[in-house]
Design an enzyme around this catalytic site. Structure first.
Site, PDB file in Angstrom:
ATOM      1  N   MET A  30     -26.935 -18.640 -25.016  1.00  0.00           N
ATOM      2  CA  MET A  30     -28.217 -19.136 -25.454  1.00  0.00           C
ATOM      3  C   MET A  30     -29.154 -19.660 -24.324  1.00  0.00           C
ATOM      4  SD  MET A  30     -27.491 -20.774 -29.054  1.00  0.00           S
ATOM      5  CE  MET A  30     -26.917 -22.174 -28.660  1.00  0.00           C
ATOM      6  N   GLY A  31     -28.773 -19.329 -23.076  1.00  0.00           N
ATOM      7  CA  GLY A  31     -29.611 -19.547 -21.920  1.00  0.00           C
ATOM      8  C   GLY A  31     -29.497 -21.070 -21.304  1.00  0.00           C
ATOM      9  N   HIS A  34     -25.719 -22.700 -16.753  1.00  0.00           N
ATOM     10  CA  HIS A  34     -25.168 -23.642 -15.792  1.00  0.00           C
ATOM     11  C   HIS A  34     -23.795 -22.970 -15.264  1.00  0.00           C
ATOM     12  CE1 HIS A  34     -22.548 -24.335 -18.928  1.00  0.00           C
ATOM     13  NE2 HIS A  34     -23.521 -24.879 -19.788  1.00  0.00           N
ATOM     14  N   HIS A  37     -21.541 -21.135 -17.506  1.00  0.00           N
ATOM     15  CA  HIS A  37     -22.167 -19.745 -17.855  1.00  0.00           C
ATOM     16  C   HIS A  37     -21.714 -18.535 -16.489  1.00  0.00           C
ATOM     17  CE1 HIS A  37     -24.969 -22.075 -20.348  1.00  0.00           C
ATOM     18  NE2 HIS A  37     -24.155 -21.322 -21.302  1.00  0.00           N
ATOM     19  N   GLY A 147     -16.489 -18.741 -23.383  1.00  0.00           N
ATOM     20  CA  GLY A 147     -15.865 -19.774 -22.748  1.00  0.00           C
ATOM     21  C   GLY A 147     -15.066 -20.679 -23.793  1.00  0.00           C
ATOM     22  N   LYS A 149     -14.609 -23.739 -23.863  1.00  0.00           N
ATOM     23  CA  LYS A 149     -15.259 -24.856 -24.377  1.00  0.00           C
ATOM     24  C   LYS A 149     -15.853 -24.851 -25.798  1.00  0.00           C
ATOM     25  CE  LYS A 149     -19.099 -27.790 -23.795  1.00  0.00           C
ATOM     26  NZ  LYS A 149     -20.079 -27.527 -24.547  1.00  0.00           N
ATOM     27  N   GLN A 153     -14.953 -21.116 -31.791  1.00  0.00           N
ATOM     28  CA  GLN A 153     -15.760 -19.691 -31.531  1.00  0.00           C
ATOM     29  C   GLN A 153     -15.028 -18.758 -30.927  1.00  0.00           C
ATOM     30  OE1 GLN A 153     -20.177 -19.676 -30.289  1.00  0.00           O
ATOM     31  NE2 GLN A 153     -19.272 -19.053 -28.428  1.00  0.00           N
ATOM     32  N   SER A 186     -25.267 -27.027 -21.888  1.00  0.00           N
ATOM     33  CA  SER A 186     -26.902 -27.019 -21.685  1.00  0.00           C
ATOM     34  C   SER A 186     -27.690 -28.448 -22.323  1.00  0.00           C
ATOM     35  CB  SER A 186     -27.525 -25.711 -22.550  1.00  0.00           C
ATOM     36  OG  SER A 186     -26.774 -24.746 -22.254  1.00  0.00           O
ATOM     37  N   ARG A 187     -26.730 -28.963 -23.252  1.00  0.00           N
ATOM     38  CA  ARG A 187     -27.211 -29.964 -23.944  1.00  0.00           C
ATOM     39  C   ARG A 187     -27.101 -31.247 -23.292  1.00  0.00           C
ATOM     40  NH1 ARG A 187     -25.244 -27.168 -28.641  1.00  0.00           N
ATOM     41  NH2 ARG A 187     -26.705 -26.615 -30.341  1.00  0.00           N
TER      42      ARG A 187
HETATM   43  P1  AMP Z   1     -24.016 -21.164 -24.967  1.00  0.00           P
HETATM   44  O1  AMP Z   1     -25.117 -20.546 -24.088  1.00  0.00           O
HETATM   45  O2  AMP Z   1     -23.875 -22.647 -24.907  1.00  0.00           O
HETATM   46  O3  AMP Z   1     -24.060 -20.743 -26.335  1.00  0.00           O
HETATM   47  O4  AMP Z   1     -22.873 -20.769 -24.186  1.00  0.00           O
HETATM   48  C1  AMP Z   1     -22.421 -19.351 -24.185  1.00  0.00           C
HETATM   49  C2  AMP Z   1     -21.135 -19.199 -23.656  1.00  0.00           C
HETATM   50  O5  AMP Z   1     -20.715 -19.920 -22.372  1.00  0.00           O
HETATM   51  C3  AMP Z   1     -20.133 -19.453 -24.661  1.00  0.00           C
HETATM   52  O6  AMP Z   1     -18.994 -18.504 -24.359  1.00  0.00           O
HETATM   53  C4  AMP Z   1     -19.626 -20.738 -23.980  1.00  0.00           C
HETATM   54  O7  AMP Z   1     -18.234 -21.243 -24.453  1.00  0.00           O
HETATM   55  C5  AMP Z   1     -19.534 -20.640 -22.481  1.00  0.00           C
HETATM   56  N1  AMP Z   1     -19.900 -21.851 -21.985  1.00  0.00           N
HETATM   57  C6  AMP Z   1     -20.492 -22.991 -22.150  1.00  0.00           C
HETATM   58  N2  AMP Z   1     -20.329 -23.959 -21.397  1.00  0.00           N
HETATM   59  C7  AMP Z   1     -19.065 -23.811 -20.873  1.00  0.00           C
HETATM   60  C8  AMP Z   1     -18.359 -24.513 -19.992  1.00  0.00           C
HETATM   61  N3  AMP Z   1     -18.603 -25.705 -19.540  1.00  0.00           N
HETATM   62  N4  AMP Z   1     -17.201 -23.999 -19.399  1.00  0.00           N
HETATM   63  C9  AMP Z   1     -16.997 -22.571 -19.846  1.00  0.00           C
HETATM   64  N5  AMP Z   1     -17.575 -21.850 -20.570  1.00  0.00           N
HETATM   65  C10 AMP Z   1     -18.757 -22.450 -21.159  1.00  0.00           C
END
Ligand code: AMP
Length: 285
Positions: A30-31, A34, A37, A147, A149, A153, A186-187
């Site tokens: 979702m952009g 960091h 990602h 991830g 994290k 999901q 991201s939050r």
């Molecule tokens: P998001 O942009 O938050 O939807 O995350 C996109 C992808 O990045 C998802 O598969 C998350 O699980 C992964 N992700 C986000 N934060 C982390 C993190 N700290 N470590 C590993 N993967 C992450």
């Protein structure tokens, strides 16, 4: 790096790569990227595949009172980051491109979506699974990276791929943390410096739970109680859930005899953070 907002353009680009014998790897995000990602990018590049990273803040997975409107956005910054990281194509469609008309077709993974974040965020996983399924059909990747994290999901997407016979290898990537243990998200930018400090309680309480388990504690209820006590005592975080569940299928656990995931969702002000730790023999998914 190639860059497009259009499904048709992306498909043409990928057809060309495929005709050259390249495999395709997809990283849905979702952009507001960091290092978490970028760890996914690194793993995807190791496959030798043509790496597509998508950025799409999916309205379908946000509840009416959640942070869709405020979710952080900076596509230009993201584009620089992923180009430097060696991504081959950035796909950042608009909502109109992804949802030209209101959706009446959805994909749902039962059971796994009824607990943890699924119980607390009704409709969330239906939105996630539907958009990931769309992205899988658009990109037709050989590999997709997620991830740990977002542990639930990952399990849900893995199950959807299995149940629907999608020819995609779903690859988990370990959680990336700040030097002090906070899982990158991201939050995190929404946290005040005081909340940022208090948010360390997530990783600290997970580590403490693991320590208790290593010391011989096998009761899931005892670990959950200790987590709750520590979080409430040492922070002002409001617990959404703090649970110990079977690491494979998220079913309830009483005595820890096989791998479990300890999963947390805690709110600091209006910012909701999640974190988890897998413990047990062969602590891997
Ligand atoms: P998001 O942009 O938050 O939807 O995350 C996109 C992808 O990045 C998802 O598969 C998350 O699980 C992964 N992700 C986000 N934060 C982390 C993190 N700290 N470590 C590993 N993967 C992450």
């Amino acid at each position: 790096m190639k860059r497009t907002s259009y499904i048709s353009e992306l498909r043409e680009m990928l057809a060309l790569e495929r005709s050259r014998g390249r495999k395709i790897a997809l990283i849905p995000t979702m952009g507001y990227l960091h290092q978490g990602h970028l760890a996914l990018v690194e793993r995807a590049k190791q496959t030798g595949a043509f790496v597509v990273l998508s950025i799409f803040i999916n309205p379908l997975q946000f509840g009416p009172n959640e942070d869709y409107a405020n979710y952080p956005r900076d596509v230009e910054r993201d584009a620089h980051l992923v180009e430097a990281a060696g991504v081959d194509a950035l796909f950042h469609p608009t909502s109109e491109e992804m949802y030209p008309s209101p959706m009446v077709t959805f994909v749902e993974v039962g059971q796994l979506d009824t607990v943890l974040c699924g119980a607390k965020r009704p409709g969330h996983f239906r939105g996630v699974v539907t958009v990931v399924c769309k992205l899988f059909h658009i990109v037709q990747p050989d590999f997709a990276f997620f991830g740990q994290k977002d542990y639930q999901q990952f399990l849900i997407i893995q199950r959807m791929v299995r149940d629907l016979n999608l020819p995609i290898e779903v690859c988990p990537v370990p959680i990336v943390r700040e030097h002090d243990g906070l899982a990158l998200s991201s939050r995190n930018i929404f946290l005040t410096s005081e909340q940022r400090q208090q948010a360390l309680i997530l990783s600290q309480s997970l580590n403490e739970a693991e320590r208790l388990w290593r010391a011989g504690e096998r009761s899931a209820r005892v670990l959950e109680r200790r987590l709750r006590e520590q979080i409430t005592r040492e922070s002002q975080g409001v617990i959404d859930y703090a649970e110990v569940r079977n690491a494979q299928d998220l079913s309830e656990v009483t005595n820890i005899e096989s791998p479990v995931v300890i999963a947390l969702a805690v709110r600091f002000g209006s910012t909701r953070l999640i974190d988890n730790k897998v413990i047990g023999v062969e602590a891997r998914v």
